[in-house]
Design an enzyme around this catalytic site. Structure first.
Site, PDB file in Angstrom:
ATOM      1  N   HIS A   1      45.286  32.970  32.206  1.00  0.00           N
ATOM      2  CA  HIS A   1      46.520  33.554  31.679  1.00  0.00           C
ATOM      3  C   HIS A   1      46.436  35.079  31.530  1.00  0.00           C
ATOM      4  O   HIS A   1      47.419  35.770  31.721  1.00  0.00           O
ATOM      5  CB  HIS A   1      46.876  32.912  30.339  1.00  0.00           C
ATOM      6  CG  HIS A   1      45.823  33.097  29.297  1.00  0.00           C
ATOM      7  ND1 HIS A   1      44.694  32.303  29.231  1.00  0.00           N
ATOM      8  CD2 HIS A   1      45.703  33.996  28.298  1.00  0.00           C
ATOM      9  CE1 HIS A   1      43.939  32.701  28.234  1.00  0.00           C
ATOM     10  NE2 HIS A   1      44.520  33.730  27.649  1.00  0.00           N
TER      11      HIS A   1
ATOM     12  N   GLU B   1      34.983  34.327  34.184  1.00  0.00           N
ATOM     13  CA  GLU B   1      35.404  33.964  35.531  1.00  0.00           C
ATOM     14  C   GLU B   1      34.254  34.169  36.519  1.00  0.00           C
ATOM     15  O   GLU B   1      34.027  33.350  37.416  1.00  0.00           O
ATOM     16  CB  GLU B   1      36.636  34.777  35.923  1.00  0.00           C
ATOM     17  CG  GLU B   1      37.852  34.460  35.070  1.00  0.00           C
ATOM     18  CD  GLU B   1      37.807  35.018  33.647  1.00  0.00           C
ATOM     19  OE1 GLU B   1      38.531  34.490  32.799  1.00  0.00           O
ATOM     20  OE2 GLU B   1      37.063  35.988  33.377  1.00  0.00           O
TER      21      GLU B   1
ATOM     22  N   HIS C   1      25.065  46.120  48.722  1.00  0.00           N
ATOM     23  CA  HIS C   1      23.703  45.750  48.347  1.00  0.00           C
ATOM     24  C   HIS C   1      23.524  44.260  48.097  1.00  0.00           C
ATOM     25  O   HIS C   1      22.418  43.738  48.293  1.00  0.00           O
ATOM     26  CB  HIS C   1      23.268  46.498  47.089  1.00  0.00           C
ATOM     27  CG  HIS C   1      23.103  47.964  47.303  1.00  0.00           C
ATOM     28  ND1 HIS C   1      22.531  48.779  46.351  1.00  0.00           N
ATOM     29  CD2 HIS C   1      23.425  48.769  48.341  1.00  0.00           C
ATOM     30  CE1 HIS C   1      22.508  50.027  46.802  1.00  0.00           C
ATOM     31  NE2 HIS C   1      23.062  50.044  47.998  1.00  0.00           N
TER      32      HIS C   1
END
Length: 156
Positions: free
Chosen positions: A9, A76, A103
């Site tokens: 959200h 996340e 990298h």
């Protein structure tokens, strides 16, 4: 490039903007949700779905990367990194976005929707998507060590 996009959200506004922005830039964007605002939603399923789709596409030879969004991007990133083969990096600047690709050959970027203005977050994501992996031996070696650990539980 196919771009898998997921949010919670807290990243809905940024996600909607990115869907339009990235599609206009020529990317094939797959939105893994959510489809409506719910302040009680749980990001892991959305982020894991997007991460799994990146891995499936890459295994099939499709040029694909992922974007996971939230308030900070931390949760996340953690959720996406639970998917075998995902190297999700939290990016908070142009440099961290570019270095994640150069990298670490990161294949998913996490960005905090509450940490950046929409324009700034968009620039970070554009930098991530545009930057290639350097292919330098030292970076490839380190990525292989992480992948080996993921498979065997041992770095050596």
């Amino acid at each position: 490039m196919r771009v898998h996009l997921a949010t919670d959200h807290a990243g809905m506004e940024l996600s909607a903007h990115l869907l339009s922005h990235l599609t206009a830039a020529g990317h094939d964007v797959v939105d893994h949700g959510p489809t409506s605002y719910d302040p009680e939603d749980d990001y892991p399923s959305f982020c894991i779905d997007a991460a799994q789709a990146v891995i499936a596409d890459q295994a099939a030879g499709v040029d694909a990367l992922g974007i996971v969004l939230g308030g900070s991007g931390n949760g996340e990133q953690i959720a996406a990194n639970k998917v075998r083969g995902v190297r999700a990096a939290l990016a908070w600047s142009l440099d961290t976005a570019r270095l994640a690709r150069q990298h670490n050959d990161a294949n998913v970027v996490a960005v905090g929707g509450r940490q950046h203005r929409v324009e700034e977050a968009t620039a970070i994501i554009d930098a991530f998507l545009a930057e290639p992996f350097s292919g330098a031996e030292r970076h490839s070696r380190r990525i292989a060590q992480v992948a080996r650990f993921e498979e065997t539980g041992s770095v050596a």
